[in-house]
Write an enzyme that holds these catalytic residues in place. Structure first.
Site, PDB file in Angstrom:
ATOM      1  N   GLU A  90      -4.309  -7.145   3.632  1.00  0.00           N
ATOM      2  CA  GLU A  90      -4.336  -5.755   4.097  1.00  0.00           C
ATOM      3  C   GLU A  90      -5.566  -5.448   4.940  1.00  0.00           C
ATOM      4  OE1 GLU A  90      -3.878  -3.413   0.506  1.00  0.00           O
ATOM      5  OE2 GLU A  90      -5.316  -4.616  -0.587  1.00  0.00           O
TER       6      GLU A  90
ATOM      7  N   CYS B 292       4.613  -5.765   0.279  1.00  0.00           N
ATOM      8  CA  CYS B 292       4.770  -4.785  -0.798  1.00  0.00           C
ATOM      9  C   CYS B 292       4.257  -3.404  -0.400  1.00  0.00           C
ATOM     10  CB  CYS B 292       4.093  -5.269  -2.077  1.00  0.00           C
ATOM     11  SG  CYS B 292       2.325  -5.536  -1.871  1.00  0.00           S
TER      12      CYS B 292
ATOM     13  N   ASP C 225      -2.361  -0.329   3.959  1.00  0.00           N
ATOM     14  CA  ASP C 225      -3.762  -0.458   4.361  1.00  0.00           C
ATOM     15  C   ASP C 225      -3.893  -1.239   5.654  1.00  0.00           C
ATOM     16  OD1 ASP C 225      -5.384   0.978   2.520  1.00  0.00           O
ATOM     17  OD2 ASP C 225      -4.706  -0.413   0.980  1.00  0.00           O
TER      18      ASP C 225
ATOM     19  N   HIS D 293      -1.064   7.695  -2.025  1.00  0.00           N
ATOM     20  CA  HIS D 293      -0.450   7.253  -3.280  1.00  0.00           C
ATOM     21  C   HIS D 293       0.402   8.342  -3.920  1.00  0.00           C
ATOM     22  CE1 HIS D 293      -3.197   3.961  -2.538  1.00  0.00           C
ATOM     23  NE2 HIS D 293      -2.254   3.251  -3.125  1.00  0.00           N
TER      24      HIS D 293
HETATM   25  C1  PEP Z   1      -0.777  -1.468   0.699  1.00  0.00           C
HETATM   26  O1  PEP Z   1      -1.919  -1.227   1.080  1.00  0.00           O
HETATM   27  O2  PEP Z   1       0.188  -1.604   1.462  1.00  0.00           O
HETATM   28  C2  PEP Z   1      -0.499  -1.586  -0.743  1.00  0.00           C
HETATM   29  C3  PEP Z   1       0.661  -2.004  -1.187  1.00  0.00           C
HETATM   30  O3  PEP Z   1      -1.479  -1.197  -1.605  1.00  0.00           O
HETATM   31  P1  PEP Z   1      -1.826   0.335  -1.903  1.00  0.00           P
HETATM   32  O4  PEP Z   1      -0.780   1.197  -1.242  1.00  0.00           O
HETATM   33  O5  PEP Z   1      -1.831   0.506  -3.369  1.00  0.00           O
HETATM   34  O6  PEP Z   1      -3.159   0.493  -1.287  1.00  0.00           O
HETATM   35 MG    MG Z   2      -3.556  -1.377  -0.286  1.00  0.00          MG
END
Ligand code: PEP
Ligand code: MG
Length: 576
Positions: A431, A502, A455, A189
């Site tokens: 995911e 996303c 994920d 993140h």
């Molecule tokens: C993902 O897992 O692709 C996602 C968009 O969620 P995060 O990156 O916040 O886990």
């Molecule tokens: Mg995720």
């Protein structure tokens, strides 16, 4: 000398190093002589006074902007004056002959452990307030200033062991020239936010904390994934020249941000923006997007003193809707866990946090804060096209349970006579492989879904998205990814349900043509990716995208897929 890591956010910068390591309290366990009791009590008083001054100053600054958070800091001031804890500390010093800092740690730990065992969320939250105050007093005892990255007195390149998502979120965009971290990968993140803010970053740089000192001059080359120490003469000049070329190229691509994302043969693709809050900076490029396909609401809960209440969240979600001016906003319910830790949720220590109590699983385990968030979202839904999206869903039972939970929260609002949109769309993140593989059963149960490729990739490849040692196993272009995404897209299309992406793949211009060819036509991404993605969309047509997707499904390795995608990009430039 050079260090190497994974480049996660583009650019080349030169600058001075600032090591960033959040304070870790290590109180001395030593017993003191009777003659030192007076000095220890004086030092204790001084640390408490300093902590109080800090808190009052912070509270006064925050009160006009975030009154709820200011209230929590006022509560921290009260804790500092609590006579029971204060007497406990003094008693441990006077009669137990403990050093003042050890006594502070022991007394605060005693009460926070007691509260932490409570079944009531409110009590457990108080435990983390006690821990916050303890850390503040111990830092003041050590004479250290509060360190964060939100306001810096000069531009620096931050060097750290690990960067928490909350640190990255509050980062001073003008002051932080670049980021170098020992841990983390391209979909951590911290990387996602650095990319969104266009701060050059190289993560997974083994040994950087050992080699780099405050004030060292370095060049951070986030094109090649290198950190170069004190380059001089011709070497330095060569980096500077490349930095100018890269910046010019990035400027050229940025021109596409406002373009209409339409293919050569006229297919309109949906390009949305991922957001993590509602600050002006976060929402700056909202007008260039089709809405938000992912609002990571857990960031609203992070980097602050307390959990935002229902009313505060309602105002935040409403503000997001207003900023997107009638376009959809997809609010993902909190996805705490994994690398997004939040003490206030009373997370247990886990061996494998990414496989543990995370996302929806944690929400079910903490129904009070989850309920407040859902009620806030439903209230905001009366003001625009707000959608609710659930993270980390693994089974149909979880979908049914979450839907029932959301309905109950709606009934609570009805009982209060509060307005909300009964037609609010409810969807999920795809995911976890177990849900991706039953997409045909899932599609009729939801209004929409969005593939979280970050994920999905870590779970499909069994490769931790933060661990630099398995970076080469974390393969977004693995044929398994193309096959799974293609199958999910087919299942959702056959049930007439919306599907988007996303995760970071949804903002990767190289792979966008293949994803469109697989049948995905909605993408949500960090603001900085909108320009290169729109540029890629305008260079392709649907027939060649479908052909490319067919090839990607059949190629045996990620390396072959990359080659094939790069060749496609080279012959599909809209500039050509
Ligand atoms: C993902 O897992 O692709 C996602 C968009 O969620 P995060 O990156 O916040 O886990
Ligand atoms: Mg995720």
């Amino acid at each position: 000398m050079k260090l190497f890591g994974t480049p996660v956010s583009r650019g080349i910068v030169a600058g001075e190093v600032m090591r960033y390591a959040p304070f870790r309290a290590e109180p001395s366990a030593s017993r003191i002589d009777e003659s030192d009791v007076g000095t220890n009590l004086e030092l204790y008083d001084r640390a408490v006074d300093m902590a109080r001054l800090e808190l009052e100053d912070l509270r006064a600054r925050l009160a006009p902007r975030v009154p709820d958070e200011a209230k929590i800091l006022a509560f921290h001031v009260e804790i500092l004056s609590d006579p029971v804890i204060d007497e406990e500390v003094r008693g441990m010093v006077r009669t137990g002959l403990m050093s003042g800092d050890a006594a502070v740690a022991a007394a605060f730990d005693k009460y926070s452990d007691l509260l932490g065992r409570s079944k009531r969320v409110l009590m457990r939250e108080r435990a983390s307030d006690l821990r916050d105050v303890k850390n503040r007093v111990l830092r003041c005892w050590a004479g250290e200033k509060e360190k964060n990255l939100s306001s810096l007195d000069r531009p620096v390149i931050v060097v750290c062991d690990d960067l928490y998502p909350s640190d990255t979120l509050s980062i001073d965009r003008g002051g932080v020239l670049g980021i170098i971290a020992q841990t983390g990968g391209s979909t951590s993140h911290a990387a996602i936010i650095a990319r969104g803010y266009e701060i050059p970053a190289v993560l997974g740089v083994s040994g950087c904390m050992g080699c780099l000192k405050d004030g060292d001059m370095v060049v951070l080359d986030a094109e090649r994934g290198e950190v170069v120490m004190a380059p001089l003469g011709a070497e330095r000049a060569a980096y500077e020249a490349r930095a100018v070329r890269v910046e010019a190229e990035m400027r050229g691509v940025r021109r596409w941000r406002g373009a209409e994302p339409i293919t050569r043969d006229g297919r309109r693709i949906w390009v949305g923006m991922n957001i993590a809050g509602v600050s002006d900076r976060e929402l700056e490029h909202a007008p260039s997007s089709d809405g938000s396909g992912l609002f990571r609401t857990e960031f609203v809960f992070m980097g602050r003193a307390g959990v935002p209440g229902e009313d505060e969240q309602y105002r935040i979600y409403r503000r997001a809707l207003e900023a997107f001016g009638g376009k959809p906003v997809t609010l993902r319910t909190v996805d705490i866990g994994g690398d997004k830790r939040l003490e206030r949720f009373g997370l247990p220590k886990e061996e494998n946090p990414f496989l543990g109590l995370r996302g929806l699983r944690l929400c079910f385990a903490r129904p009070e804060p989850f309920g407040a968030q859902v009620r806030a979202a439903l209230r905001a839904s009366a003001h625009g096209d707000l959608r609710i999206m659930l993270p980390m869903v693994g089974s149909l039972e979880e979908i049914a349970r979450a839907r029932a939970f959301i309905e109950e929260q709606g009934e609570l609002l009805d009982a209060r006579g509060v307005e909300w949109n009964r037609g609010v769309k409810i969807g999920i993140m795809i995911e976890i492989p177990s849900i991706a593989l039953i997409a045909d059963l899932v599609a009729p149960k939801v209004d929409f879904a969005s593939i979280g490729t970050n994920d999905l990739c870590q779970y499909l490849n069994a490769a931790d998205r933060l661990n630099p040692s398995v970076e080469s196993c974390y393969q977004e272009y693995h044929p398994a990814m193309f096959r799974v995404i293609g199958d999910v897209a087919r299942a959702f299309a056959s049930h007439g349900r919306e599907l988007g992406i996303c995760g970071e793949m949804g903002g990767d211009p190289l792979v966008i043509p293949a994803l469109i060819g697989l049948g995905v036509e909605k993408f949500s991404m960090g603001a900085a990716s909108m320009a290169p993605v729109k540029r890629a969309i305008r260079g392709l047509d649907m027939a060649s995208a479908a052909e490319l997707a067919g090839e990607a499904r059949e190629l045996g390795t990620a390396a072959e897929a990359r080659e094939c995608l790069s060749a496609f990009a080279a012959r599909s430039s809209p500039d050509a």
